[in-house]
Design a protein around this motif. Structure first.
Motif, PDB file in Angstrom:
ATOM      1  N   CYS A 193      -7.841 -11.920   6.223  1.00  0.00           N
ATOM      2  CA  CYS A 193      -7.868 -11.040   7.304  1.00  0.00           C
ATOM      3  C   CYS A 193      -6.859 -10.714   8.629  1.00  0.00           C
ATOM      4  O   CYS A 193      -6.234 -11.477   8.872  1.00  0.00           O
ATOM      5  CB  CYS A 193      -9.350 -11.350   8.166  1.00  0.00           C
ATOM      6  N   LEU A 202      -6.472  -9.822  11.431  1.00  0.00           N
ATOM      7  CA  LEU A 202      -7.122 -10.218  12.508  1.00  0.00           C
ATOM      8  C   LEU A 202      -6.738 -11.361  13.164  1.00  0.00           C
ATOM      9  O   LEU A 202      -5.857 -11.890  14.192  1.00  0.00           O
ATOM     10  CB  LEU A 202      -8.139  -9.444  13.706  1.00  0.00           C
ATOM     11  N   HIS A 203      -7.495 -12.235  12.387  1.00  0.00           N
ATOM     12  CA  HIS A 203      -6.802 -14.565  12.732  1.00  0.00           C
ATOM     13  C   HIS A 203      -7.271 -15.219  11.287  1.00  0.00           C
ATOM     14  O   HIS A 203      -7.165 -16.206  11.448  1.00  0.00           O
ATOM     15  CB  HIS A 203      -8.497 -14.540  13.551  1.00  0.00           C
ATOM     16  N   ASN A 204      -6.699 -14.132  10.549  1.00  0.00           N
ATOM     17  CA  ASN A 204      -6.353 -14.969   8.961  1.00  0.00           C
ATOM     18  C   ASN A 204      -7.025 -15.816   8.924  1.00  0.00           C
ATOM     19  O   ASN A 204      -7.022 -16.090   8.208  1.00  0.00           O
ATOM     20  CB  ASN A 204      -4.753 -15.830   9.678  1.00  0.00           C
ATOM     21  N   TRP A 205      -8.558 -15.565   9.195  1.00  0.00           N
ATOM     22  CA  TRP A 205      -9.233 -15.833   7.857  1.00  0.00           C
ATOM     23  C   TRP A 205      -9.224 -15.882   6.617  1.00  0.00           C
ATOM     24  O   TRP A 205      -8.820 -15.120   6.062  1.00  0.00           O
ATOM     25  CB  TRP A 205     -10.751 -16.131   8.069  1.00  0.00           C
ATOM     26  N   CYS A 255     -15.279  -8.903   8.546  1.00  0.00           N
ATOM     27  CA  CYS A 255     -14.735 -10.006   7.951  1.00  0.00           C
ATOM     28  C   CYS A 255     -16.164 -10.819   8.946  1.00  0.00           C
ATOM     29  O   CYS A 255     -16.433 -10.303  10.164  1.00  0.00           O
ATOM     30  CB  CYS A 255     -13.031 -10.133   9.117  1.00  0.00           C
ATOM     31  N   HIS A 258     -16.346 -13.381  10.348  1.00  0.00           N
ATOM     32  CA  HIS A 258     -15.577 -14.217  11.718  1.00  0.00           C
ATOM     33  C   HIS A 258     -15.843 -13.038  13.365  1.00  0.00           C
ATOM     34  O   HIS A 258     -16.659 -13.323  13.923  1.00  0.00           O
ATOM     35  CB  HIS A 258     -14.202 -14.310  11.504  1.00  0.00           C
ATOM     36  N   ASN A 259     -15.206 -11.968  12.851  1.00  0.00           N
ATOM     37  CA  ASN A 259     -15.536 -10.778  13.941  1.00  0.00           C
ATOM     38  C   ASN A 259     -15.573  -9.921  13.715  1.00  0.00           C
ATOM     39  O   ASN A 259     -14.847  -8.936  13.978  1.00  0.00           O
ATOM     40  CB  ASN A 259     -14.166 -11.449  15.094  1.00  0.00           C
ATOM     41  N   GLY A 260     -15.057  -9.460  12.429  1.00  0.00           N
ATOM     42  CA  GLY A 260     -15.708  -7.639  11.542  1.00  0.00           C
ATOM     43  C   GLY A 260     -14.222  -7.223  11.814  1.00  0.00           C
ATOM     44  O   GLY A 260     -14.097  -6.332  11.740  1.00  0.00           O
ATOM     45  N   GLY A 261     -13.358  -8.552  10.932  1.00  0.00           N
ATOM     46  CA  GLY A 261     -11.835  -7.343  11.125  1.00  0.00           C
ATOM     47  C   GLY A 261     -12.278  -6.922   9.794  1.00  0.00           C
ATOM     48  O   GLY A 261     -12.742  -6.506   8.994  1.00  0.00           O
TER      49      GLY A 261
HETATM   50  S1  FES Z   1     -11.719 -10.756  12.391  1.00  0.00           S
HETATM   51 FE1  FES Z   1     -11.658 -12.133  10.470  1.00  0.00          FE
HETATM   52  S2  FES Z   1     -10.048 -13.474  11.049  1.00  0.00           S
HETATM   53 FE2  FES Z   1     -10.773 -13.244  13.342  1.00  0.00          FE
END
Ligand code: FES
Ligand SMILES: Cc1cc2nc3c(=O)[nH]c(=O)nc-3n(C[C@H](O)[C@H](O)[C@H](O)COP(=O)(O)OP(=O)(O)OC[C@H]3O[C@@H](n4cnc5c(N)ncnc54)[C@H](O)[C@@H]3O)c2cc1C
Ligand code: SF4
Ligand code: SF4
Lengths: 813, 106
Positions: free
Chosen positions: B65, B67-70, B46, B48-51
């Motif tokens: 995603c 992890l944080h729903n992006w 992802c 965002h943070n690699g999810g």
């Molecule tokens: S890692 Fe994908 S939304 Fe945070």
């Protein structure tokens, strides 16, 4: 060729409708907008802070020229429409230019009412409606001294305050004996008046204006009783009239406003109307929240989705005068069937009144401290039963031991900018305020989309709403009758659950189709809710849609922040044995588990496993008799117990045994949110049974049952349900309570907010007073459990859903 | 574009509205199958943070995603507004039921 949509009125309701339309059907129309004002669409509400010098015109522009260009909208600024030709489907502007339409949207707002007294047309007599008015007022304030504001309502007081901030000496003239009589009762109005007087405003009450006197420019105002006062500026703020002349002249049916139906159509089906100019079910509105709701519905129909109806709004009012807190909503006068709950502390300047009928709030008036306003408003909108909190309700939410949502409002105003609001997503107050200001956000959903605050666990929702109210200042609270499940449907959770049963819908695609979902494939929010509602409604028939589950429930393990998983086997009632512990130790070593940790629910967790390893780990655990602990699901999690009578010198019953029995009864059951139980062996309550969804406290004579507690961000202690005398009864009540929660709560409601919404007395009615009903609930629970109690780990060890755990392909080199 | 096509499996190997990974020496590639049986491939990371996007919930032509729903567009690899960021995309070719993947990102 695309159809043509023409919009008359470049104001808040018209352009919001276009924004909503672009969201759902960006290419449906060629759009042309005519606006009488020479500006882009701006936030009219914020004219008050502009007048008070707290904001500039640039600050309040909502859609700039670039926005119209980017969206291929033709904007005619400063061009009023003078005629609608419904036969030829065209509009004619003042300068003679014409534009044809396939559909027409009338959003002409309203006109300020000007009292036709002699002199009303002198220079220096203005209304308070648009940028032009504000510019005139600011100009007058820079040159003159005395201002008279006619009208002591919301608008008049905001104008008066602004002019005072600009250095004028201001007198407010009001016909009634009480300010804002449509929003405030007499007591609150008096408090408001005295605090405005303290700030320097003058008031003339029960004064009827007879004439405005002057040669060219206004000089004085004269009243019926003959008194006269000096005035260099007169602001008329005595009310608004829906602007319907254009529609009326075109033969469109109008009464007080342009009459529309629930789909925002006028009597000419090609012609839609939204905003202050409309009359819907006999009502006209003068606040933005209802207009935004209309906009949403109207856009939906313009996009030809044909669903969604506007059913009227409940509104609330706030006064945007910095330093004065005032809130009102609903019916605050009451009648012979209502009670009034009143709290008044004159020396602190605090007043609140709730009008209550049958234990539901019907109206609210607050003055002084209004931080609980949105809470009362929510209770009112949701028609929450308040009998349990009636004694303390006037002291506000903070005094109730709230249940993990709302509350905390009192903190936001005083918080520093770097205070963290959303712990899940690490969003600070400053970020949110900045986004609200820069991106012109109005609603909670907007803030969620742009900042992610409150988009995860959601327990900071109350804070974000408070911040929104605090920052936007005006009335931000959009008030749909009942909140829809998500953007894919207009149905509320309750409607949806009912439709599934009534129409016998048994799969997600069938439900979406029958209920006109706006997106074929839904979104994560509704798919997860639907999957739960369907499995709860049809326990023996429904085939679980694993692709509509969150990864944890699909993989039967918890995803961790680095993409690895945790495994937490079930330990019945918190008990274990040397063999079990030995097995866990072996597995932990063999798979090089990074962390072994004892959880709050008396289980042992293994953290940091790769997904491919999960079936192998489960297989080994299974050899020692372990099954899935469901620590990853919206499901029954754990039954925590103390050692009770077997060992403890205080124990009254065999709490451990009962705990194991309860866990055997309830394990593997899916619930709207996680569900935890505990059994304590005596009232010393070592197992913390009074902060669980279902807690049992053993006593000499039997068992006390407690419901609706939770730990977590905001602790809520349980409510006491009843006493029973045998383990069998405990099990029956537990099953019945869980089934009621499973069948009636909204997806992602824990028991606490659900219980507060429906009221403890309702639960008692269903579980205690209705014996047959209780037995039927318990029986339905058992039927569902028969199907549900299959160990998902064992199934996967045996090869179910194998694709989930092995790569599609490995490529070396 | 590349002609180093690698056969990775068939359409039916991937659950509808789901994803699976192709494990390479320099990390995972997520191969998605939508509701309408379209196939897409993105780096399993992802923006965002690699999810791990392969673990997300697939809806429409997007994946949420875990992890944080992006929400990430499967067609472009871009995060759906208001989020900002991009996951690398890989070309996909379908022949009959077979899926071919190229390891050269677009
Ligand atoms: S890692 Fe994908 S939304 Fe945070
Ligand atoms: C000072 C002030 C403070 C307010 N504070 C609040 C508040 O705190 N909370 C709240 O909820 N509401 C508040 N309101 C009310 C809110 O601003 C209105 O409810 C809202 O703007 C109405 O939107 P509308 O689109 O119906 O009308 P408008 O925003 O007035 O838009 C109508 C537009 O149509 C144009 N128009 C009219 N006739 C024609 C024509 N023939 N051809 C072309 N264009 C035409 C007008 O020029 C105008 O620009 C406030 C209003 C004012 C004036
Ligand atoms: S609150 Fe969640 S969304 Fe907000 S802070 Fe807590 S953890 Fe989050
Ligand atoms: S709750 Fe009572 S019985 Fe249980 S351990 Fe504590 S003191 Fe003993």
């Amino acid at each position: 060729m695309k159809e043509k949509l023409v919009v008359i009125g470049n104001g808040m309701a018209g352009i919001r409708t276009i924004e909503e339309l672009l969201k759902v059907a960006p290419d449906a129309y060629d759009i042309t907008v005519f606006g009488a004002e020479p500006h882009c669409n701006y936030n009219r509400i914020m004219l008050s802070p502009v007048l008070a010098g707290e904001k500039t015109i640039e600050d309040i522009i909502l859609n700039d020229d670039q926005w119209y260009a980017d969206n291929h909208i033709t904007l005619h600024k400063g061009k009023a429409i003078k005629e609608i030709d419904r036969i030829k489907h065209k509009v004619v502007a003042e300068d003679g230019s014409e534009e044809s339409y396939d559909r027409l949207l009338i959003a002409t707002g309203s006109n300020p009412f000007i009292i036709p007294v002699p002199g009303h047309d002198l220079e220096g007599v203005v209304s308070f409606r648009d940028i032009h008015d504000v510019e005139q007022m600011l100009d007058a304030a820079s040159k003159h001294k005395h201002a008279v504001v006619i009208g002591g309502g919301l608008l008049g007081l905001e104008a008066a305050n602004g002019l005072m901030e600009q250095g004028m000496s201001v007198t407010v003239v009001h016909l009634m004996d009480s300010l804002m009589e449509r929003q405030l009762d007499h007591a609150a109005a008096e408090m408001l008046k005295s605090s405005l007087e303290e700030r320097g405003l003058n008031f003339l009450m029960q004064a009827q204006t007879e004439a405005i006197i002057g040669k060219e420019r206004v000089e004085k105002v004269r009243f019926k009783d003959g008194t006269e006062i000096y005035a260099d500026l007169v602001v008329m703020a005595v009310g608004i009239r829906p602007n319907i002349e254009l529609a009326k002249a075109a033969g469109i049916h109008c009464e007080r406003g342009i009459v529309v139906n629930d789909t925002m159509q006028t009597f000419d089906p090609r012609v839609y109307s939204v905003g202050e100019c409309v009359q819907h079910r006999g009502l006209t509105y003068g606040l933005v929240a209802p207009l935004f709701e209309m906009a949403k519905v109207c856009a939906n129909h313009l996009a030809k989705y044909g669903i969604g109806r506007y059913e009227g709004s409940v509104t609330s009012t706030k006064l945007k005068v910095t330093g004065i807190d005032l809130f009102s909503a609903g019916d605050f006068t009451g009648n012979e069937y209502t009670d009034e709950l009143v709290f008044q502390d004159a020396s602190r300047g605090v007043y609140r009144k709730l009008v209550v009928q049958d234990n539901r709030i019907k109206g609210v008036v607050m003055y002084g401290n209004t931080l609980d306003g949105s809470w009362y408003f929510d209770l009112m909108r949701d028609e929450t039963d308040i009998s349990e909190m009636r004694e303390n309700i006037l002291f506000g939410q903070a005094h109730l031991g709230d249940s993990g949502h709302g509350g905390e409002e009192s903190r936001v105003a005083a918080m520093p900018d770097d205070a963290e609001i959303c712990g899940c997503n690490g969003v600070c107050k400053g970020d949110i305020v900045k986004a609200i200001n820069e991106k012109k956000l109005f609603t909670l959903d907007d803030v969620r989309a742009h900042t992610k605050a409150s988009s995860s666990c959601g327990s900071c929702t109350g804070l974000v709403e408070a911040l929104l109210a605090h920052t936007v200042g005006g009335d931000h609270s959009v008030a749909p009758h009942l909140k829809p499940v998500c953007g894919c449907t207009d149905l509320s959770h309750d409607d949806l659950r009912k439709a599934i049963l009534d129409k016998e819908l048994k799969s997600i695609p069938a439900t979406m189709q029958a209920l006109n979902w706006k997106k074929d494939d839904g979104c994560p929010k509704c798919r997860m809710a639907l999957n739960y509602y369907l499995l709860c409604a049809w326990p023996t028939e429904y085939k679980d849609a694993s692709q509509s589950r969150f990864i944890n429930e699909r993989a039967h393990a918890n995803i961790q922040k680095d993409g690895t998983y945790s495994v937490i086997p079930r330990m019945w009632g918190g008990g274990t044995s040397p063999q079990e512990l030995r097995k866990i130790a072996d597995v932990a070593e063999k798979y090089k588990v990074k962390t072994v940790h004892v959880t709050g629910g008396q289980r042992i967790g293994l953290y940091g496993l790769k997904k491919e390893e999960l079936p192998k780990v489960w297989k080994e655990l299974e050899e020692a008799g372990f099954v899935s602990g469901h620590a990853y699901g919206k499901a029954m999690r754990t039954v925590k117990t103390c050692v009770g009578k077997e060992w403890c010198r205080f124990g009254t019953q065999d709490s451990t045994h009962l705990g194991v029995e309860l866990e055997k009864l309830t394990w593997a059951s899916w619930t709207p949110h996680k569900f935890k139980l505990a059994v304590s062996g005596c009232p010393r309550n070592c197992a913390e049974a009074t902060i669980k969804d279902f807690g049992v406290v053993c006593v000499d004579s039997g068992y006390e049952l407690h419901i609706g507690g939770n730990g977590g961000v905001k602790v809520r202690a349980t409510d006491y349900l009843c006493n029973v005398s045998t383990e069998e009864e405990v099990k029956e009540y537990c099953a019945a309570f869980m089934q009621l929660y499973r069948e009636e709560a909204h997806y992602l409601d824990r028991t606490a907010p659900w219980l507060e919404r429906v009221g403890l007395s309702y639960i008692k009615e269903r579980i205690l007073e209705d014996e047959d009903g209780r037995k039927a609930l318990a029986e339905r629970f058992l039927i569902a459990q028969k199907v549900a109690q299959v160990d998902p780990w064992k199934e996967r060890v045996e090869g179910v859903a194998e694709h989930e755990f092995v790569p599609l392909k490995e490529i070396s080199g | 574009m590349s002609d180093n096509w690698i056969e990775v499996g068939t359409v039916n190997d991937i659950p509808r509205q789901g994803a699976r990974v192709v494990r390479g020496s320099d990390g995972d590639i997520a191969v998605f199958r939508t509701d309408k049986d379209e196939i897409f491939a993105l780096r399993d990371k992802c923006p965002h943070n690699g999810g791990p996007l392969s673990q997300g919930l697939v809806h429409d032509n997007k994946v949420a995603c875990p992890l944080h729903n992006w929400n990430i567009s499967l067609e472009t690899g871009m995060a759906v507004a208001p989020d900002e960021g991009c996951a690398a995309r890989y070309p996909i070719k379908i022949e009959g039921e077979k899926i071919f993947l190229s390891l050269t990102a677009i």
